[in-house]
Design a protein around this motif. Sequence first.
Motif, PDB file in Angstrom:
ATOM      1  N   GLU A   1      -3.901  -4.112  13.513  1.00 13.39           N
ATOM      2  CA  GLU A   1      -4.861  -3.130  13.012  1.00 13.39           C
ATOM      3  C   GLU A   1      -4.405  -2.559  11.668  1.00 13.39           C
ATOM      4  O   GLU A   1      -5.197  -2.400  10.745  1.00 13.39           O
ATOM      5  N   MET A   2      -3.091  -2.291  11.605  1.00 11.29           N
ATOM      6  CA  MET A   2      -2.567  -1.725  10.358  1.00 11.29           C
ATOM      7  C   MET A   2      -2.683  -2.716   9.209  1.00 11.29           C
ATOM      8  O   MET A   2      -3.023  -2.354   8.087  1.00 11.29           O
ATOM      9  N   VAL A   3      -2.405  -3.989   9.503  1.00  9.41           N
ATOM     10  CA  VAL A   3      -2.498  -5.003   8.451  1.00  9.41           C
ATOM     11  C   VAL A   3      -3.940  -5.097   7.950  1.00  9.41           C
ATOM     12  O   VAL A   3      -4.201  -5.126   6.748  1.00  9.41           O
ATOM     13  N   ARG A   4      -4.875  -5.117   8.893  1.00 10.80           N
ATOM     14  CA  ARG A   4      -6.286  -5.215   8.497  1.00 10.80           C
ATOM     15  C   ARG A   4      -6.690  -4.009   7.631  1.00 10.80           C
ATOM     16  O   ARG A   4      -7.373  -4.155   6.626  1.00 10.80           O
ATOM     17  N   LEU A   5      -6.257  -2.845   8.051  1.00 11.43           N
ATOM     18  CA  LEU A   5      -6.561  -1.619   7.315  1.00 11.43           C
ATOM     19  C   LEU A   5      -5.966  -1.694   5.907  1.00 11.43           C
ATOM     20  O   LEU A   5      -6.613  -1.358   4.919  1.00 11.43           O
ATOM     21  N   ALA A   6      -4.734  -2.187   5.842  1.00 15.45           N
ATOM     22  CA  ALA A   6      -4.051  -2.269   4.545  1.00 15.45           C
ATOM     23  C   ALA A   6      -4.791  -3.222   3.622  1.00 15.45           C
ATOM     24  O   ALA A   6      -4.989  -2.932   2.437  1.00 15.45           O
ATOM     25  N   ILE A   7      -5.242  -4.366   4.153  1.00 11.89           N
ATOM     26  CA  ILE A   7      -5.949  -5.336   3.315  1.00 11.89           C
ATOM     27  C   ILE A   7      -7.235  -4.730   2.780  1.00 11.89           C
ATOM     28  O   ILE A   7      -7.549  -4.829   1.584  1.00 11.89           O
TER      29      ILE A   7
ATOM     30  N   LEU B   1       0.831  -1.201   0.000  1.00  6.93           N
ATOM     31  CA  LEU B   1       0.000   0.000   0.000  1.00  6.93           C
ATOM     32  C   LEU B   1       0.869   1.255   0.000  1.00  6.93           C
ATOM     33  O   LEU B   1       0.611   2.214  -0.729  1.00  6.93           O
ATOM     34  N   VAL B   2       1.928   1.222   0.815  1.00 11.31           N
ATOM     35  CA  VAL B   2       2.839   2.369   0.849  1.00 11.31           C
ATOM     36  C   VAL B   2       3.561   2.505  -0.493  1.00 11.31           C
ATOM     37  O   VAL B   2       3.701   3.600  -1.040  1.00 11.31           O
ATOM     38  N   LEU B   3       3.983   1.359  -1.033  1.00 12.96           N
ATOM     39  CA  LEU B   3       4.714   1.402  -2.306  1.00 12.96           C
ATOM     40  C   LEU B   3       3.851   1.970  -3.432  1.00 12.96           C
ATOM     41  O   LEU B   3       4.347   2.695  -4.292  1.00 12.96           O
ATOM     42  N   ILE B   4       2.567   1.624  -3.431  1.00  9.00           N
ATOM     43  CA  ILE B   4       1.682   2.166  -4.467  1.00  9.00           C
ATOM     44  C   ILE B   4       1.760   3.690  -4.437  1.00  9.00           C
ATOM     45  O   ILE B   4       1.972   4.355  -5.447  1.00  9.00           O
ATOM     46  N   MET B   5       1.637   4.224  -3.222  1.00  4.68           N
ATOM     47  CA  MET B   5       1.685   5.681  -3.077  1.00  4.68           C
ATOM     48  C   MET B   5       3.057   6.203  -3.504  1.00  4.68           C
ATOM     49  O   MET B   5       3.159   7.206  -4.208  1.00  4.68           O
ATOM     50  N   VAL B   6       4.110   5.511  -3.078  1.00  6.41           N
ATOM     51  CA  VAL B   6       5.469   5.964  -3.387  1.00  6.41           C
ATOM     52  C   VAL B   6       5.692   6.028  -4.890  1.00  6.41           C
ATOM     53  O   VAL B   6       6.172   7.025  -5.432  1.00  6.41           O
ATOM     54  N   PHE B   7       5.301   4.947  -5.585  1.00  6.81           N
ATOM     55  CA  PHE B   7       5.567   4.919  -7.024  1.00  6.81           C
ATOM     56  C   PHE B   7       4.694   5.909  -7.770  1.00  6.81           C
ATOM     57  O   PHE B   7       5.134   6.522  -8.738  1.00  6.81           O
ATOM     58  N   LEU B   8       3.453   6.072  -7.314  1.00  9.02           N
ATOM     59  CA  LEU B   8       2.602   7.079  -7.948  1.00  9.02           C
ATOM     60  C   LEU B   8       3.225   8.458  -7.780  1.00  9.02           C
ATOM     61  O   LEU B   8       3.299   9.251  -8.716  1.00  9.02           O
ATOM     62  N   LEU B   9       3.705   8.712  -6.544  1.00 11.33           N
ATOM     63  CA  LEU B   9       4.288  10.029  -6.277  1.00 11.33           C
ATOM     64  C   LEU B   9       5.592  10.215  -7.040  1.00 11.33           C
ATOM     65  O   LEU B   9       5.859  11.294  -7.562  1.00 11.33           O
ATOM     66  N   ARG B  10       6.388   9.143  -7.123  1.00 11.34           N
ATOM     67  CA  ARG B  10       7.678   9.278  -7.785  1.00 11.34           C
ATOM     68  C   ARG B  10       7.506   9.714  -9.235  1.00 11.34           C
ATOM     69  O   ARG B  10       8.236  10.549  -9.744  1.00 11.34           O
ATOM     70  N   GLU B  11       6.513   9.093  -9.913  1.00 13.18           N
ATOM     71  CA  GLU B  11       6.330   9.438 -11.318  1.00 13.18           C
ATOM     72  C   GLU B  11       5.510  10.709 -11.484  1.00 13.18           C
ATOM     73  O   GLU B  11       5.649  11.416 -12.472  1.00 13.18           O
ATOM     74  N   GLY B  12       4.613  10.962 -10.517  1.00 11.68           N
ATOM     75  CA  GLY B  12       3.685  12.075 -10.694  1.00 11.68           C
ATOM     76  C   GLY B  12       4.105  13.364 -10.025  1.00 11.68           C
ATOM     77  O   GLY B  12       3.664  14.441 -10.422  1.00 11.68           O
ATOM     78  N   ALA B  13       4.976  13.268  -9.014  1.00  9.28           N
ATOM     79  CA  ALA B  13       5.271  14.463  -8.222  1.00  9.28           C
ATOM     80  C   ALA B  13       5.968  15.540  -9.051  1.00  9.28           C
ATOM     81  O   ALA B  13       5.803  16.726  -8.794  1.00  9.28           O
ATOM     82  N   GLY B  14       6.720  15.115 -10.046  1.00 10.83           N
ATOM     83  CA  GLY B  14       7.409  16.099 -10.874  1.00 10.83           C
ATOM     84  C   GLY B  14       6.457  16.953 -11.681  1.00 10.83           C
ATOM     85  O   GLY B  14       6.858  17.964 -12.259  1.00 10.83           O
TER      86      GLY B  14
END
Lengths: 525, 381
Positions: free
Chosen positions: B145-151, A48-61
């Motif tokens: 909690e974080m794992v559940r939220l992430a899923i 989930l974090v990586l999705i945001m990171v990669f979106l930001l990496r390509e889009g932030a510019g």
Amino acid sequence: MSSSTSTTPGSLGSKLLRKGRDSVLGMDPQKIIKNFFGANSGITIVVLVLIMVFLLREGAGFLGTYHQELEVYRKAGLEFCDIADTPLKEQQLLTSALRRAKTTTDAALKTALTDAEDAFDTAIEPAAEILLELKTHATETKELATEHHTLEAGRQQLLEAAAGTSDAKHKADLLKEAELSKVDAPDYAERIATMLERRGELSQALTDYTTALETAAATLPEAVSDVKKAVPAHVATIRKATENLQKWSWEEPVSYFTAVRSFLFGSAWITNSSWHDIYGVVPLLVGSLLISLVALLLATPISISAAIYTNQFATDREKEIIKPVIEFIQAIPSVVLGFIGIAVVGDLIKGISQWELLSWVPGFPIQERLNIFNAGFLLAFMAVPTMFSLAEDALNNVPRAYAEASDALGATKLQTVFRVIVPAALSGILSAILLGLGRVVGETMVVLLVAGNRIAIPDFGDGVGVIFQPAHTLTGIIAQELGEVSRGSSHWQALFMVGILLFLISLAVNGCARAIAKRFEHSKA
Amino acid sequence: MTPNPFAGDNTRTQRREAAARWMLRIGSYLVVVLTVAIFLFITIKGLPHAVKPGFLTELTSTLHVIETKTGEFIQTGPAEADTIKKQLGEAFVGEKTISYSGGGILGPIVGTALLVLVSVSVALFLGVCCAIYLSEYAKKGKFLEMVRLAILNLAGVPSVVFGLFGLGAFVLTAPVLTDAPADRAVFVIPLGFTNLSFQGWDTCVLSGGFTLAFVILPVIITASEQCLQAVPQGFRETSMALGATRWQTIWRSVLPFATPGILTSTILGIARAAGETAPIMFTAALAFKDKLPWQKDLPPLPADAGMLAQWEQSVQRFLGIFTESVQALPYHIYTLAAKIPQNEYSEQAQYGSVFVFLVLVASLAASSIWLRVHLRKKYKW
């Protein structure tokens, strides 16, 4: 279960149970296994974090690139030309209205209209000519600026490479190459001065046009009263444009805020143009929202009533039919539904809209086979299983005591269902609807194939008939355009920005749905 | 005649009840009828094309339609088109070509199978491990909690955003071992004998499969966890009481009973992965390819090449399957629907592919539903 349980010494169990034995890196095997599984579930967070990171990496510019493009737009005088262009575009609309009216059979009217059209066209000519020259000039400046920017970026890369290398000769070569590719930025002041010299001329031409227009409009035949009525507004536009031309200054700095604003609130999405690319998401957002709204309005009543029926009224045999069939819809791939939309539903809707019987429906008969309604209809079909099963769960979770109490008070079945069970499950049903909405907003293939892909804010003048116009969506634009743009360009970055927007929307919708569902859980407990 | 004492009195309330009940019933059956209608329509239009010889075993090609003087239209592939034209001679009137519509759909079927294979292997491993943690190990806390939220949030991310993620992460940034790192590599870690270069895998089966894996991950986790939870607590307690460790308990007395259910949910995951288009659009799929993934051009070996060289090339050929882009059924249907005009000649490819695809996905979904019902009867505890 504690590991200190005494076991017969020497057995396999005792070996695996004793702590501190066979430890690797200070952890016993049990702990390692546990941490292994823990790490695996941690991957969901990481993704989930990586999705945001990669979106930001390509889009932030995007902000930087677009800001720079806007700056060139202003400095090269493109903006100046666009200000003058607004009345000209409006004039074209007026003349085309005149041309349409010329299809009349009345000969006298026809001559009058032709005369008026000619008068309109002759009047605008001087202004149009000046503008054309200015436009060519501005385009040249823009090209110079682009070239300068590209070379400069290349030079920076060479310099970086030179700084990174340890080979003296190679370094010298790189530096030399960088020196050679040095090009001065175009002299905006000088180039814009040539344009501004003609500002008076242009204003004069526009003023002359206004006078000529008003004279011509006075003799306009009554048959084209809509054109006649539009003239004063048109004149006002010209005045405004002339004023803006006088006020315009190329030195006024473009703030980053402007870039953000024109992305989030811009009403045009124009790409691959030789003039100036504009990335405004409002048309896409409006398209997405309208389609979702149509889908929601169609899907909610049907799926909720299906859920209530299966949960409360249906016999076991009916349940055996309805439930698997609705669950089966989930398995139909969206691209298949999109194909059905193109091949069948489009023609069907268009055919039905031509029935005399239905001519009272706003927007009928429809022009386009592929439109918002068509996409919304198919998306509604896709959303039904999500809403149905979640709403049914919610109804199932209502404690039996509620229904029994209601029955005991002598309520009929219908009263029990609608006054007791449905209200008790309401927040669950609401969250089901929201999750259905999330599914609809994020759907790509159906809207890409069926929505008609016209990037414009639909014309709300038609009232409800607006849903029979084509539109484009946030998801559709990414799928359609990403394959064709070069990596790292402002267009590429803009598409990733749209992706970020979509991601945030889906997070928000999900969050709302969960918040509502959570409140429900508390009230039950 | 005495009135039936048990007959309800036909009051307004009762009529209203019946009316409301019927309204609800109509709502439910509307969906059922619509679904059945769609399925029947596709079957009627697509079945005759799908059973034509070669449709399932030939590669996709361009369709040539040759018009003769007698008003006949001959449909043929690009290879035979010239011969037929020569044979016709004077009788040849005109020719139309329709891209992607000739031949069969073997390429897309193979591509879809490869993509599903990769994605399910990845998703199953990660998903089951995550489910085991959630159901057997996790204690209430911040991490859980974080794992559940992430899923939950992962399940809500639009598929096209997954496509963007896959493009950024796997196509452009994933690490590869290479002696010559590309310029666009984000960073390069020298390992001595070679380099670990973060330059991405390009558009290929691997990129697409990994992207799809994360699309179906939430489905597999949720379903697997439910299966694990369904194993009665007593099984675990018995095992522990006999002195087994937690891991032995999971391995010997929880997983065996949960496996059938997990496999069922996997089939559902396969159906889902096979049906997604947006995530593979920029990460794996091609509109047209005239070769199967393993028919890759490799430099011919010298005549005296030894066993080792032969073996090396075979391995390369096998690995090549995963490092090339492929055709995929959903993307093929998208191409046919969006880029090819609707007419009687494109109908074969369009309805034929849609029918095959729908039957494939539907039979997967149906078998998973059937298995679920069947297994529930078998594993009653």
